[in-house]
Design an enzyme around this catalytic site. Structure first.
Site, PDB file in Angstrom:
ATOM      1  N   PRO B   7       0.772  -1.381  -0.271  1.00 45.19           N
ATOM      2  CA  PRO B   7       0.275  -0.783   0.172  1.00 45.19           C
ATOM      3  C   PRO B   7       1.338   1.385   0.191  1.00 45.19           C
ATOM      4  O   PRO B   7       2.109   1.243   0.556  1.00 45.19           O
ATOM      5  CB  PRO B   7      -0.693   0.133   1.187  1.00 45.19           C
ATOM      6  CG  PRO B   7       0.084  -1.169   1.849  1.00 45.19           C
ATOM      7  CD  PRO B   7       0.784  -2.030   1.370  1.00 45.19           C
ATOM      8  N   THR B   8       0.342   2.392  -0.900  1.00 41.72           N
ATOM      9  CA  THR B   8       1.542   3.633  -0.654  1.00 41.72           C
ATOM     10  C   THR B   8       0.633   4.972  -0.328  1.00 41.72           C
ATOM     11  O   THR B   8      -0.660   5.015  -1.307  1.00 41.72           O
ATOM     12  CB  THR B   8       2.231   3.529  -1.844  1.00 41.72           C
ATOM     13  OG1 THR B   8       3.394   4.476  -1.676  1.00 41.72           O
ATOM     14  CG2 THR B   8       1.656   3.793  -3.136  1.00 41.72           C
ATOM     15  N   ASP B  38      -3.262   4.862  -2.085  1.00 41.38           N
ATOM     16  CA  ASP B  38      -4.810   5.072  -1.374  1.00 41.38           C
ATOM     17  C   ASP B  38      -4.864   6.350  -1.556  1.00 41.38           C
ATOM     18  O   ASP B  38      -4.419   7.820  -1.555  1.00 41.38           O
ATOM     19  CB  ASP B  38      -4.203   5.169   0.483  1.00 41.38           C
ATOM     20  CG  ASP B  38      -4.519   6.288   1.219  1.00 41.38           C
ATOM     21  OD1 ASP B  38      -6.971   5.742   0.836  1.00 41.38           O
ATOM     22  OD2 ASP B  38      -4.827   5.409   2.406  1.00 41.38           O
ATOM     23  N   ARG B  81      -3.965   1.297   8.943  1.00 38.72           N
ATOM     24  CA  ARG B  81      -3.304   1.755   7.649  1.00 38.72           C
ATOM     25  C   ARG B  81      -3.383   0.098   6.170  1.00 38.72           C
ATOM     26  O   ARG B  81      -3.003  -0.122   7.164  1.00 38.72           O
ATOM     27  CB  ARG B  81      -1.784   2.210   8.103  1.00 38.72           C
ATOM     28  CG  ARG B  81      -1.633   3.805   8.053  1.00 38.72           C
ATOM     29  CD  ARG B  81      -0.927   3.794   9.001  1.00 38.72           C
ATOM     30  NE  ARG B  81      -1.128   3.385  10.815  1.00 38.72           N
ATOM     31  CZ  ARG B  81      -0.402   2.618  11.533  1.00 38.72           C
ATOM     32  NH1 ARG B  81       1.040   2.842  11.006  1.00 38.72           N
ATOM     33  NH2 ARG B  81      -0.612   2.018  12.404  1.00 38.72           N
ATOM     34  N   ARG B  86      -4.181  -3.554   1.301  1.00 39.92           N
ATOM     35  CA  ARG B  86      -4.105  -4.658   0.882  1.00 39.92           C
ATOM     36  C   ARG B  86      -4.829  -5.957   0.363  1.00 39.92           C
ATOM     37  O   ARG B  86      -4.094  -7.024  -0.434  1.00 39.92           O
ATOM     38  CB  ARG B  86      -3.176  -4.926   2.566  1.00 39.92           C
ATOM     39  CG  ARG B  86      -1.569  -4.842   3.080  1.00 39.92           C
ATOM     40  CD  ARG B  86      -1.399  -5.075   4.265  1.00 39.92           C
ATOM     41  NE  ARG B  86      -0.762  -3.982   4.723  1.00 39.92           N
ATOM     42  CZ  ARG B  86      -0.876  -3.160   5.552  1.00 39.92           C
ATOM     43  NH1 ARG B  86      -1.950  -2.736   5.850  1.00 39.92           N
ATOM     44  NH2 ARG B  86       0.164  -2.520   5.729  1.00 39.92           N
ATOM     45  N   ASP B 112       6.360   0.267   2.774  1.00 35.28           N
ATOM     46  CA  ASP B 112       6.678   1.207   1.130  1.00 35.28           C
ATOM     47  C   ASP B 112       7.830   2.145   2.253  1.00 35.28           C
ATOM     48  O   ASP B 112       8.333   2.476   0.913  1.00 35.28           O
ATOM     49  CB  ASP B 112       5.352   2.548   0.478  1.00 35.28           C
ATOM     50  CG  ASP B 112       5.544   3.386   1.696  1.00 35.28           C
ATOM     51  OD1 ASP B 112       5.424   3.154   2.359  1.00 35.28           O
ATOM     52  OD2 ASP B 112       4.550   4.728   0.440  1.00 35.28           O
ATOM     53  N   ASP B 113       7.648   1.546   3.411  1.00 34.15           N
ATOM     54  CA  ASP B 113       8.648   2.723   4.358  1.00 34.15           C
ATOM     55  C   ASP B 113       9.998   1.455   5.220  1.00 34.15           C
ATOM     56  O   ASP B 113      11.126   2.512   5.321  1.00 34.15           O
ATOM     57  CB  ASP B 113       8.154   3.895   5.110  1.00 34.15           C
ATOM     58  CG  ASP B 113       7.556   2.877   5.993  1.00 34.15           C
ATOM     59  OD1 ASP B 113       6.839   1.676   5.806  1.00 34.15           O
ATOM     60  OD2 ASP B 113       6.953   4.309   7.232  1.00 34.15           O
ATOM     61  N   GLU B 198      -3.031  -9.138  10.962  1.00 34.97           N
ATOM     62  CA  GLU B 198      -2.066  -9.860  10.990  1.00 34.97           C
ATOM     63  C   GLU B 198      -2.377 -11.455  11.689  1.00 34.97           C
ATOM     64  O   GLU B 198      -3.163 -12.237  10.681  1.00 34.97           O
ATOM     65  CB  GLU B 198      -0.088 -10.111  11.889  1.00 34.97           C
ATOM     66  CG  GLU B 198       0.076  -8.704  10.800  1.00 34.97           C
ATOM     67  CD  GLU B 198      -0.105  -7.231  11.661  1.00 34.97           C
ATOM     68  OE1 GLU B 198      -0.719  -6.724  12.421  1.00 34.97           O
ATOM     69  OE2 GLU B 198       0.627  -6.751  11.420  1.00 34.97           O
ATOM     70  N   HIS B 226      11.842  -2.192  10.334  1.00 33.61           N
ATOM     71  CA  HIS B 226      10.494  -1.439  10.706  1.00 33.61           C
ATOM     72  C   HIS B 226      10.846  -0.175  10.429  1.00 33.61           C
ATOM     73  O   HIS B 226      10.727   1.102  11.530  1.00 33.61           O
ATOM     74  CB  HIS B 226       9.346  -1.809  11.506  1.00 33.61           C
ATOM     75  CG  HIS B 226       8.144  -1.275  11.212  1.00 33.61           C
ATOM     76  ND1 HIS B 226       8.153   0.213  12.874  1.00 33.61           N
ATOM     77  CD2 HIS B 226       7.073  -1.526  10.553  1.00 33.61           C
ATOM     78  CE1 HIS B 226       6.834   0.156  11.746  1.00 33.61           C
ATOM     79  NE2 HIS B 226       6.208  -0.212  10.770  1.00 33.61           N
ATOM     80  N   ARG B 228      10.906   3.995   9.599  1.00 31.30           N
ATOM     81  CA  ARG B 228      10.246   4.746   9.081  1.00 31.30           C
ATOM     82  C   ARG B 228      10.576   6.026   8.763  1.00 31.30           C
ATOM     83  O   ARG B 228      11.832   6.957   8.847  1.00 31.30           O
ATOM     84  CB  ARG B 228       9.575   5.327  10.455  1.00 31.30           C
ATOM     85  CG  ARG B 228       8.276   4.131  10.767  1.00 31.30           C
ATOM     86  CD  ARG B 228       6.790   4.266  12.112  1.00 31.30           C
ATOM     87  NE  ARG B 228       6.258   5.440  11.041  1.00 31.30           N
ATOM     88  CZ  ARG B 228       5.615   5.820  11.370  1.00 31.30           C
ATOM     89  NH1 ARG B 228       6.046   6.046  12.621  1.00 31.30           N
ATOM     90  NH2 ARG B 228       4.876   5.489  10.620  1.00 31.30           N
TER      91      ARG B 228
HETATM   92  O1  LIG Z   1      -3.303   6.695   5.345  1.00 26.60           O
HETATM   93  C1  LIG Z   1      -2.525   5.874   4.663  1.00 26.60           C
HETATM   94  C2  LIG Z   1      -1.002   5.773   5.393  1.00 26.60           C
HETATM   95  C3  LIG Z   1      -0.248   4.596   4.641  1.00 26.60           C
HETATM   96  N1  LIG Z   1      -0.463   3.842   4.004  1.00 26.60           N
HETATM   97  C4  LIG Z   1       0.505   2.462   3.694  1.00 26.60           C
HETATM   98  O2  LIG Z   1       0.756   1.379   4.521  1.00 26.60           O
HETATM   99  C5  LIG Z   1       1.761   1.222   5.008  1.00 26.60           C
HETATM  100  C6  LIG Z   1       1.503   1.004   6.799  1.00 26.60           C
HETATM  101  O3  LIG Z   1       1.999   2.822   6.677  1.00 26.60           O
HETATM  102  P1  LIG Z   1       2.831   3.645   7.531  1.00 26.60           P
HETATM  103  O4  LIG Z   1       4.600   3.125   7.097  1.00 26.60           O
HETATM  104  O5  LIG Z   1       2.751   5.095   7.887  1.00 26.60           O
HETATM  105  O6  LIG Z   1       2.702   2.658   8.766  1.00 26.60           O
HETATM  106  P2  LIG Z   1       3.774   2.309  10.432  1.00 26.60           P
HETATM  107  O7  LIG Z   1       5.209   2.889   9.894  1.00 26.60           O
HETATM  108  O8  LIG Z   1       3.185   3.000  11.688  1.00 26.60           O
HETATM  109  O9  LIG Z   1       3.321   0.944  10.394  1.00 26.60           O
HETATM  110  C7  LIG Z   1       2.647   2.084   3.650  1.00 26.60           C
HETATM  111  O10 LIG Z   1       2.844   1.481   2.978  1.00 26.60           O
HETATM  112  C8  LIG Z   1       2.310   2.835   4.094  1.00 26.60           C
HETATM  113  O11 LIG Z   1       2.167   4.011   2.161  1.00 26.60           O
HETATM  114  C9  LIG Z   1      -1.365   4.107   3.269  1.00 26.60           C
HETATM  115  O12 LIG Z   1      -1.774   3.220   2.244  1.00 26.60           O
HETATM  116  N2  LIG Z   1      -2.400   4.747   4.065  1.00 26.60           N
HETATM  117 MN   LIG Z   2       6.446   2.519   7.882  1.00 25.96          MN
END
Ligand SMILES: O=c1ccn([C@@H]2O[C@H](COP(=O)(O)OP(=O)(O)O)[C@@H](O)[C@H]2O)c(=O)[nH]1
Ligand SMILES: [Mn+2]
Ligand SMILES: O=c1ccn([C@@H]2O[C@H](COP(=O)(O)OP(=O)(O)O)[C@@H](O)[C@H]2O)c(=O)[nH]1
Ligand SMILES: [Mn+2]
Lengths: 254, 254
Positions: B7-8, B38, B81, B86, B112-113, B198, B226, B228
């Site tokens: 997801p991005t 998204d 999120r 997904r 994606d991060d 999960e 993980h 960020r």
């Molecule tokens: O409004 C949102 C926020 C996040 N994401 C995506 O969902 C995944 C998880 O989000 P994030 O990395 O912000 O979460 P965390 O690092 O807190 O687990 C990433 O691929 C984001 O790009 C999304 O699609 N919509």
């Molecule tokens: Mn993340």
């Protein structure tokens, strides 16, 4: 040949940042990575990482003295970071360039947490004196950039201290190694005001605004981003110790 | 074949994060990237990035409805999120797997991060049902991990809600696509408590603790972090506008 000088310091996110940066560099040919640890020793984490990285590299270390070192509670802009490390890289590069017949070479200062497009390296590869280009996500702006008028840099698109001789981030330029040899004393220093590292080096190399070669399609494309990796908060390690009698296994390299 | 579902969402750091992630994926063979924005539309930033990425991909989009969408002031853990994204990826994968004769395939949920080691993909490539491994820099700990006793997962090294059936992060497991077809309704949902995404999927797939295949040398190696990316503060764009009458050029893609 492109020589990259990268200062790096121990932190929870260090290995992750180095791993993903190395995957970018693996896509670039004729590159040599000079990596200098801000540390009294060459740490096992970085040494082992480099050994298995598949990259050509030189590994050195020099510790930032405590009086100029950032503490955990300092805001990150308070003190210069990576100064002694970049200078150690310059020193190695000058010595090495003098030892062997110098092939055409370029040096670039690549922090370990930025994001680089592969294309950036092709832009800098052909640098006569100093190449310049925009940097994304820096200076409280979407990007900072040299201002280019008819192929020449005339000033700086930056809010912060635009009066600096070279008002750009470390990630915004590359230098032909020949200049390093022609100006053997030019280097960075902890003894200048905030924001003047880049100007100190480039002034020391005798560079003038008219020498700058705008790249990235006349400074119209972002090929490098000043990303920063969020600091991990280990808020549950202590609670885990209280609950289980032990926290995470310190033999597990993160 | 490894199918990655990512997801991005639009943000200043999106392109930088996607670029460096794509450089990791370019080192992995037999991989197909399912990237779901998204967003109401397929944005030009992501579309152009994918076109030039050199990767095999499928590009889709689905917007998170406002009632479950994070706002800029929400702490990031407040709402789930990437749930609809997904699920859209799972739907595409099921349809595609049914259309062609299914070759052995694995699905992994790759935000994606995060930072991925190349080796992680080799570990997950041979997954009979569900592979699991530790994840670095998550849960307020140096890492979270399945607890492995004589080759079998017996529980979870995590501080936060260890009673969850599968108390691990999205980055900590991969699933054989066969299971998706055998359990066609299993998916994520916005209607569960925090931390249960999960577990919802894996329970829906009929997975039991004894089915889990520990990878990464018996869950003793960190191959995914993980990470960020820090949010950029554009504190000088407005000041620049006041000073120059304009801020950064919005035609410059960052
Ligand atoms: O409004 C949102 C926020 C996040 N994401 C995506 O969902 C995944 C998880 O989000 P994030 O990395 O912000 O979460 P965390 O690092 O807190 O687990 C990433 O691929 C984001 O790009 C999304 O699609 N919509
Ligand atoms: Mn993340
Ligand atoms: O005490 C330190 C802090 C940073 N660095 C390195 O110096 C460079 C710039 O530091 P950082 O990325 O933290 O600076 P910023 O993102 O604020 O420009 C990076 O390669 C760091 O690893 C270092 O060697 N010692
Ligand atoms: Mn940095």
């Amino acid at each position: 040949m492109i020589y990259l000088i990268t200062p790096t310091h121990s932190r929870l996110e260090q290995k992750a940042d180095l791993v993903r940066l190395s995957y970018t560099l693996l896509h670039v040919y004729n590159i040599h990575w000079i990596i200098i640890e801000d540390s009294d020793i060459k740490t096992p984490v970085v040494s082992n990482f480099l050994k298995t990285s598949g990259l050509n590299y030189t590994h050195r270390n020099v510790k930032t003295p405590p009086e100029v070192k950032l503490t955990d509670t300092d805001p990150n802009w308070l003190k210069p970071r990576g100064v002694l490390q970049r200078n150690a890289g310059l020193q190695w590069l000058r010595e090495t360039a003098l030892k062997k017949k110098l092939e055409p070479a370029v040096v670039y200062f690549a922090d370990d947490d930025n994001t680089y497009s592969m294309q950036l390296f092709e832009e800098m590869r052909y640098t006569r004196k100093v190449s310049v280009w925009p940097v994304g996500l820096v200076g409280g702006l979407r990007y900072e950039s040299p201002i280019v008028v008819r192929g020449t840099v005339t000033g700086w698109f930056t809010y912060w201290k635009p009066q600096r001789p070279f008002a750009m981030d470390m990630a915004g330029f590359a230098v032909n190694v020949r200049l390093l040899l022609q100006h053997p004393n030019a280097q960075f220093t902890n003894a200048v005001q905030r924001g003047y590292q880049e100007s100190t080096l480039l002034s020391g190399l005798g560079v003038m605004l008219s020498d700058l070669e705008p790249k990235a399609n006349g400074c119209s494309k972002i090929l490098v981003w000043h990303t920063r990796t969020e600091k991990t908060k280990l808020k549950n390690e202590d609670k885990m110790k209280q609950k289980l009698g032990r926290g995470s296994d310190l033999n597990m390299e993160v």
